[in-house]
Design a protein around this motif. Structure first.
Motif, short mmCIF file in Angstrom:
data_model
loop_
_atom_site.label_atom_id
_atom_site.label_comp_id
_atom_site.label_asym_id
_atom_site.label_seq_id
_atom_site.Cartn_x
_atom_site.Cartn_y
_atom_site.Cartn_z
N LEU A 1 -19.30 -8.00 21.48
CA LEU A 1 -18.59 -8.23 20.25
C LEU A 1 -19.46 -8.77 19.16
N GLY A 2 -20.73 -9.42 19.78
CA GLY A 2 -21.55 -10.15 18.67
C GLY A 2 -21.06 -11.46 18.52
N TYR A 3 -21.69 -12.33 17.77
CA TYR A 3 -21.59 -13.93 17.70
C TYR A 3 -20.25 -13.86 17.00
N GLU A 4 -20.02 -13.49 15.75
CA GLU A 4 -18.84 -13.69 14.85
C GLU A 4 -17.50 -13.81 15.58
N ARG A 5 -17.36 -12.43 16.22
CA ARG A 5 -16.18 -12.05 16.74
C ARG A 5 -15.75 -12.36 18.28
N THR A 6 -16.72 -13.25 18.72
CA THR A 6 -16.57 -13.91 19.91
C THR A 6 -15.88 -15.13 20.04
N SER A 7 -14.52 -15.44 20.90
CA SER A 7 -13.88 -16.74 20.86
C SER A 7 -14.04 -17.27 22.03
N LEU A 8 -13.86 -18.73 21.64
CA LEU A 8 -14.48 -19.53 22.98
C LEU A 8 -13.21 -19.29 23.90
N THR A 9 -12.06 -19.12 23.50
CA THR A 9 -10.99 -19.12 24.28
C THR A 9 -11.16 -17.86 25.11
N ALA A 10 -11.70 -16.83 24.60
CA ALA A 10 -11.94 -15.47 25.39
C ALA A 10 -13.17 -15.79 26.55
N VAL A 11 -14.14 -16.77 26.03
CA VAL A 11 -15.12 -16.84 27.15
C VAL A 11 -14.48 -17.94 28.22
N LEU A 12 -13.60 -18.96 27.96
CA LEU A 12 -13.13 -19.93 28.83
C LEU A 12 -12.20 -19.08 29.80
N ALA A 13 -11.39 -18.19 29.31
CA ALA A 13 -10.44 -17.29 30.13
C ALA A 13 -11.34 -16.37 31.00
N ARG A 14 -12.14 -15.89 30.52
CA ARG A 14 -13.26 -15.17 31.44
C ARG A 14 -14.04 -16.02 32.65
N ALA A 15 -14.46 -17.20 32.02
CA ALA A 15 -15.00 -18.03 33.18
C ALA A 15 -13.92 -18.69 34.05
N GLY A 16 -12.67 -18.70 33.65
CA GLY A 16 -11.65 -19.53 34.49
C GLY A 16 -12.01 -21.06 34.40
N LEU A 17 -12.32 -21.53 33.03
CA LEU A 17 -12.57 -22.70 32.90
C LEU A 17 -11.87 -23.52 32.05
N THR A 18 -11.70 -24.83 31.91
CA THR A 18 -10.95 -25.57 30.96
C THR A 18 -11.77 -25.77 29.64
N LYS A 19 -11.34 -26.14 28.56
CA LYS A 19 -12.35 -26.55 27.42
C LYS A 19 -13.09 -28.03 27.81
N GLY A 20 -12.32 -28.90 28.66
CA GLY A 20 -13.00 -29.98 28.94
C GLY A 20 -14.33 -29.56 29.84
N ALA A 21 -14.24 -28.68 30.99
CA ALA A 21 -15.36 -28.32 31.60
C ALA A 21 -16.49 -27.76 30.77
N PHE A 22 -16.09 -26.90 29.56
CA PHE A 22 -17.02 -26.27 28.66
C PHE A 22 -17.75 -27.49 27.94
N TYR A 23 -17.09 -28.18 27.35
CA TYR A 23 -17.78 -29.37 26.42
C TYR A 23 -18.48 -30.23 27.40
N PHE A 24 -18.35 -30.13 28.51
CA PHE A 24 -19.32 -31.05 29.40
C PHE A 24 -20.82 -30.57 29.49
N HIS A 25 -20.61 -29.05 29.36
CA HIS A 25 -21.96 -28.56 29.24
C HIS A 25 -22.39 -28.38 28.05
#
Lengths: 212, 212
Positions: free
Chosen positions: B25-49
């Protein structure tokens, strides 16, 4: 100016102003406000001619489509051999795009809607088929080296033209696109053509001199 | 799994999930929500990294930059002639990109930031210079046809590689990029190389067989 002419001139000035913005920034980042400021028009004047930013974009995309049909027709009617016609069409297209922001913006808008997103880029697939047809015709006439695959040549030329346009657009607002496209043709056509093939037709070199 | 290994694995799974989205999708249209869902991670886990979507994008861009340096180094150390090294680097890069979404996403992100916006695309200008250096070296060794301009060859190859990647990405998620890049090389290198030049080095054809 009669009212009809004035309406036509206003519509053209909107298309031109929008093209300037689309060509530099692409669809998403172009704002209607910037287009109106550039054209010196009010929102009312704009909406008399176009329903939305999308409608202007579609008008520009349509216009470039019409032009390509015209360029193809001219080279078809010229009666030159298929590889020379391909050379002529690529070179003429690049010349026109370097000279005309309205055309350039239409091409960018059409390509941006296909490239970079999931889904089949139907226009590029169409271009590849069209070019492959010319190269296959050249093969039938004995203008192609043995073993050269017309579809592969079409893929190379299509990709090279797209890449050349993008780099040229980013570096020189397409000013060096005519030179770049002629370099591509000069690096590929002699490689795939039979040794007896010669470029013919009224081919203009990038500086306006006839090519050898 | 020790805590350090787990942290590493989480970071990698974020990079991989983000790469899948950025690549499509490129940068603009990629949502963090979709990335988290794909990785099966919470926002907290994401922002740790990572501090942001932008930080993940930068990590992916950096990683592809490191890989190119490594590919260049390998081919430099191989000791083959400059045109064969160019062939090897282009082909290996395409193979790796077709096989690795993390690399592919990094390349797309890096290119998208340069192409299509006003401003000098410094990476592409850098690539053209790098390639022109190889072709100029080939000229010094007598591996180039008389009259061939190394800078022009570099422009053609750079543009053709960019266009091939974009069309291949839009049509086949880069699955046919290795074949397309070899077609480009096969259509250009024999045309600009002297008749005595021969492709050397351990070049893999697209299906894994050694090339002739």
């Amino acid at each position: 100016m009669p009212q009809q002419d004035r309406a036509y001139a206003t519509r053209e000035s909107i298309l031109h102003a929008a093209a300037e913005e689309f060509d530099r920034l692409g669809y998403e980042r172009t704002s209607l406000t910037a287009v109106l400021a550039r054209a010196g028009l009010t929102k009312g004047a704009f909406y008399f001619h176009f329903a939305s930013k999308e409608a202007v974009a579609r008008a520009l995309i349509e216009r470039q489509g019409e032009l390509w049909a015209q360029v193809r027709e001219t080279w078809h009617a010229s009666g030159v051999d298929p590889l020379s016609a391909l050379h002529g069409m690529f070179a003429e297209s690049a010349d026109r795009m370097a000279a005309d922001v309205v055309l350039r913006a239409g091409v960018r808008l059409a390509a941006d809607r296909e490239i970079g997103y999931p889904g089949v880029p139907s226009a590029h697939v169409g271009w590849e088929k069209l070019i492959a047809g010319y190269v296959a015709e050249a093969a039938e006439r004995g203008d192609l080296r043995a073993g050269v695959d017309p579809d592969a040549v079409a893929r190379t030329l299509c990709g090279a033209a797209l890449g050349a346009r993008l780099i040229s657009s980013a570096t020189t607002a397409c000013a060096d696109f005519p030179a770049r496209i002629r370099e591509v043709l000069g690096h590929v056509l002699p490689c795939v053509a039979s040794s007896s093939w010669k470029l013919s037709g009224s081919q203009n070199a990038v500086d306006g001199r006839a090519e050898p």
